[in-house]
Design a protein around this motif. Sequence first.
Motif, PDB file in Angstrom:
ATOM      1  N   ARG A  42      94.269  67.108  17.772  1.00  0.00           N
ATOM      2  CA  ARG A  42      95.265  67.533  16.787  1.00  0.00           C
ATOM      3  C   ARG A  42      96.691  67.442  17.325  1.00  0.00           C
ATOM      4  O   ARG A  42      97.630  67.238  16.562  1.00  0.00           O
ATOM      5  N   ASP A  43      96.855  67.602  18.618  1.00  0.00           N
ATOM      6  CA  ASP A  43      98.195  67.573  19.206  1.00  0.00           C
ATOM      7  C   ASP A  43      98.705  66.158  19.444  1.00  0.00           C
ATOM      8  O   ASP A  43      99.906  65.984  19.679  1.00  0.00           O
ATOM      9  N   ASP A  44      97.820  65.175  19.396  1.00  0.00           N
ATOM     10  CA  ASP A  44      98.247  63.805  19.679  1.00  0.00           C
ATOM     11  C   ASP A  44      97.458  62.807  18.829  1.00  0.00           C
ATOM     12  O   ASP A  44      96.506  62.179  19.311  1.00  0.00           O
ATOM     13  N   PRO A  45      97.836  62.642  17.568  1.00  0.00           N
ATOM     14  CA  PRO A  45      97.127  61.691  16.704  1.00  0.00           C
ATOM     15  C   PRO A  45      97.251  60.244  17.169  1.00  0.00           C
ATOM     16  O   PRO A  45      96.412  59.414  16.830  1.00  0.00           O
ATOM     17  N   TYR A  46      98.269  59.942  17.956  1.00  0.00           N
ATOM     18  CA  TYR A  46      98.419  58.590  18.498  1.00  0.00           C
ATOM     19  C   TYR A  46      97.236  58.228  19.383  1.00  0.00           C
ATOM     20  O   TYR A  46      96.615  57.165  19.226  1.00  0.00           O
ATOM     21  N   VAL A  47      96.876  59.116  20.293  1.00  0.00           N
ATOM     22  CA  VAL A  47      95.736  58.864  21.172  1.00  0.00           C
ATOM     23  C   VAL A  47      94.441  58.856  20.358  1.00  0.00           C
ATOM     24  O   VAL A  47      93.521  58.082  20.638  1.00  0.00           O
ATOM     25  N   ALA A  48      94.357  59.700  19.324  1.00  0.00           N
ATOM     26  CA  ALA A  48      93.175  59.704  18.460  1.00  0.00           C
ATOM     27  C   ALA A  48      92.970  58.343  17.818  1.00  0.00           C
ATOM     28  O   ALA A  48      91.853  57.811  17.779  1.00  0.00           O
ATOM     29  N   ALA A  49      94.049  57.764  17.305  1.00  0.00           N
ATOM     30  CA  ALA A  49      93.951  56.465  16.635  1.00  0.00           C
ATOM     31  C   ALA A  49      93.534  55.364  17.600  1.00  0.00           C
ATOM     32  O   ALA A  49      92.647  54.553  17.294  1.00  0.00           O
ATOM     33  N   LEU A  50      94.141  55.329  18.775  1.00  0.00           N
ATOM     34  CA  LEU A  50      93.795  54.242  19.703  1.00  0.00           C
ATOM     35  C   LEU A  50      92.383  54.418  20.268  1.00  0.00           C
ATOM     36  O   LEU A  50      91.698  53.431  20.544  1.00  0.00           O
ATOM     37  N   ALA A  51      91.906  55.668  20.376  1.00  0.00           N
ATOM     38  CA  ALA A  51      90.534  55.887  20.837  1.00  0.00           C
ATOM     39  C   ALA A  51      89.538  55.373  19.806  1.00  0.00           C
ATOM     40  O   ALA A  51      88.557  54.697  20.146  1.00  0.00           O
TER      41      ALA A  51
END
Length: 271
Positions: A217-226
């Motif tokens: 939740r704190d970093d949607p950027y990393v969520a998307a690339l994962a």
Amino acid sequence: MTPNDLQALALPSQSLLAAVRRDAPLVQCLTNYVSMNYAANAVLAIGASPAMVHAEEEAPEFARIAGALVINIGTLSSPWLQSMLLTAQAAKAAGTPWVLDPVAHHATAFRRDAIERLLDLEPAIIRGNASEIIALAGGHSAGRGVDARDAVAQAEQSARDIAVQRHTVVAVTGEVDYVTDGARAVRIAGGSPLMPRVTATGCALSAVVGAFAAVSRDDPYVAALAALSCFAIAGQRAAVQAEGPGSFAWRFLDALAALEDDCLTRESPLR
């Protein structure tokens, strides 16, 4: 970006995959009729729990207990749009991250109006093909309906512009994916040419992006690339023995389920 930089990005992606499988987050999907089954299976394969709850009478309430919300406008209708708007509002109020898949948003006036109203409700992540992202930024797209007729490279500036203006993460998918939050950006290689020949692969990806957003939740950027990295690796593996789109579809689900937690560092597709 140096190899060390890419490795530093791959490590949190790896931990997110483990977190999805440990926590099995509940992913609420207001998605289109064509993609429901395949998207639900992809969410299950990655280790999360899908909930295809879309009725106006319950979807907003459900968004308050879901780990993440995914809205896909593929088979849009007036009742569905009303439910989407109310559910996105509920997610925003509850702090539930939500993902927007703007399928063919530029094709008709109804869709253009719908997407503007949804964008105002501040999605954490927008996932679309190059033609959709170019059009979303106000550019001229060669896309017709759901087809992507523009290269991802042509959409990179549009993605950055949207990310900055809307304070969101934008994931552009194609032969080589591109993810940006306006300040950071990375490309993701891999997958297979068979992926766009299987209905709902992109919609399923948006749903899986939701699963990762739920545990990041704190970093949607990393969520998307994962999420995109998982799809890239699974697509590459599934294509090895696939004889065509039909066998690729089920092999891809198997490949998603078989991903090892450390594959995102051992076989990192980040570029």
